[in-house]
Write an enzyme that holds these catalytic residues in place. Structure first.
Site, mmCIF file in Angstrom:
data_model
loop_
_atom_site.group_PDB
_atom_site.id
_atom_site.type_symbol
_atom_site.label_atom_id
_atom_site.label_comp_id
_atom_site.label_asym_id
_atom_site.label_seq_id
_atom_site.Cartn_x
_atom_site.Cartn_y
_atom_site.Cartn_z
ATOM 1 N N ARG A 148 2.225 2.297 3.201
ATOM 2 C CA ARG A 148 2.232 1.192 2.242
ATOM 3 C C ARG A 148 3.522 1.213 1.418
ATOM 4 N NH1 ARG A 148 -2.807 3.781 2.071
ATOM 5 N NH2 ARG A 148 -4.580 2.477 2.725
ATOM 6 N N LYS A 182 -4.302 5.522 -1.426
ATOM 7 C CA LYS A 182 -5.266 4.984 -2.377
ATOM 8 C C LYS A 182 -6.171 6.091 -2.906
ATOM 9 C CE LYS A 182 -5.523 0.240 -0.650
ATOM 10 N NZ LYS A 182 -6.402 -0.811 -0.108
ATOM 11 N N HIS A 196 3.463 -4.970 4.021
ATOM 12 C CA HIS A 196 2.119 -4.956 4.611
ATOM 13 C C HIS A 196 2.121 -5.585 6.006
ATOM 14 C CE1 HIS A 196 -1.842 -3.615 3.533
ATOM 15 N NE2 HIS A 196 -2.365 -4.666 4.141
ATOM 16 N N ARG A 225 3.176 -2.982 8.244
ATOM 17 C CA ARG A 225 2.040 -2.073 8.462
ATOM 18 C C ARG A 225 1.116 -2.632 9.544
ATOM 19 N NH1 ARG A 225 -0.994 1.950 5.755
ATOM 20 N NH2 ARG A 225 -3.216 1.527 5.468
ATOM 21 N N HIS A 245 -6.832 5.048 6.591
ATOM 22 C CA HIS A 245 -8.100 4.350 6.392
ATOM 23 C C HIS A 245 -9.241 5.363 6.311
ATOM 24 C CE1 HIS A 245 -6.562 0.344 8.323
ATOM 25 N NE2 HIS A 245 -6.219 0.468 7.057
ATOM 26 N N TYR A 300 -7.459 -4.597 14.389
ATOM 27 C CA TYR A 300 -6.297 -4.633 15.290
ATOM 28 C C TYR A 300 -6.726 -4.768 16.749
ATOM 29 C CZ TYR A 300 -4.014 -3.242 11.044
ATOM 30 O OH TYR A 300 -3.571 -3.219 9.739
#
Length: 324
Positions: free
Chosen positions: A153, A177, A244, A247, A270, A279
């Site tokens: 990110r 995150k 993004h 990404r 994730h 995806y």
């Protein structure tokens, strides 16, 4: 007064204790302030402990009709209010029976949009856009190469310290995150780009930011976004280019290269595999598009011309023996 106290209590105590990122806390606070402003104008400044489920439903309808918010924004607003009131109950500031979100109806989840990604040709044009005869140009090329080559990110890129970049081991350590750390391996091309930039800008202290501005300060997340967007325009790429989107492109290109989804999940940081599964839908759409481009589509008119314009039997019966 009560709104100020509750919102500050929630954002500065509850959210911080949960380890939420400052950007997330800021977004929660802005959403709650927006609801407070609605209450002040439409509901005669009632305190937060007098809000009902009906009031919340009217507010969400206000977001849809008067502010033209989509399903995602409305779901996000409802979720923030639900978490806010749940926290107030947990902290003893609101009785469980007075929680307006306790029996709130579950909103239909919005359909997820398939991410738009860059083609291989567009990636080549983007990476070639920064100049190679200045330190800042080499820095920007290293940023673009790193974002596409690892899928990290913008905030993770801006937060990299010199000590986080181990080019000998071809690893970087990023903080994602919720403050979660993970190690991300580097492709040899990414290593070469980072190595060139580090050599030209000179060594620094381990705790210094890896990517630095012309004033030798660390770059912000916004500065990373601006650089990526600038080179997307400079390279004349018709799509809006952002960290993004790089990404998304990183993950989609790995799926097309037959990399396992679990591996991609870990590289992206994730927590749930469901976040990575989108995806697969992107590549499934590519497969459908490829099927549409099959040469048989050009033959369909010719095939139809060969068919007789009359009603055909379902099948031919067995041949009858001729008498005689």
């Amino acid at each position: 007064m009560m709104w100020d106290y509750w919102i500050c209590l929630y954002t500065q105590t509850h959210c911080v204790a949960r380890g939420l990122r400052p950007l997330t806390i800021g977004a929660y606070k802005a959403a709650l302030r927006q609801f407070e402003a609605y209450v002040e104008v439409r509901l005669d400044k009632i305190p937060p402990d007098q809000v009902s489920a009906k009031h919340v439903l009217e507010y969400l309808e206000h977001l849809r009709r008067e502010r033209n918010n989509g399903n995602s924004a409305i779901n996000r607003a409802a979720t923030i209010l639900k978490n806010f009131y749940r926290a107030m109950v947990a902290m003893g500031h609101l009785a469980s029976s007075a929680n307006p979100m306790a029996q709130f109806p579950r909103l239909k989840a919005p359909s997820r949009k398939l991410p738009v990604v860059l083609s291989n040709e567009e990636i080549e044009k983007l990476l070639a856009a920064p100049p190679s005869d200045t330190v800042l140009g080499l820095r920007d090329r290293a940023i673009l190469t790193l974002l596409y080559g690892t899928g990290i990110r913008a905030s993770e890129c801006a937060g990299l310290k010199d000590e986080d970049v181990d080019l000998d081991q071809r690893l970087i350590k990023v903080r994602g995150k919720g403050g979660h750390e993970r190690s991300v391996p580097l492709n040899i091309k990414v290593v070469q780009s980072l190595q060139t930039y580090r050599h030209c800008r000179g060594m620094g202290n381990p705790a210094d930011s890896f990517f630095r501005s012309r004033r030798r300060r660390g770059m912000s997340r916004g500065a990373v976004y601006e650089r990526v967007r600038h080179y997307g325009i400079s390279a004349k790429i018709p799509k809006r280019v952002s960290p993004h989107r790089l990404r998304h492109t990183f993950a989609t290109h790995l799926v097309k290269a037959d990399v396992q989804l679990v591996t991609i999940r870990d590289l992206l940081g994730h927590r749930q595999i469901t976040s990575t599964q989108i995806y697969l839908h992107v590549t499934a759409a590519d497969l459908r598009d490829a099927a549409d481009r099959h040469p048989i589509s050009k033959l369909s008119g010719a095939i139809n011309d060969l068919l007789p314009a009359l009603k055909l039997p379902f099948q031919h019966g067995p041949a009858r023996k001729q008498s005689g």
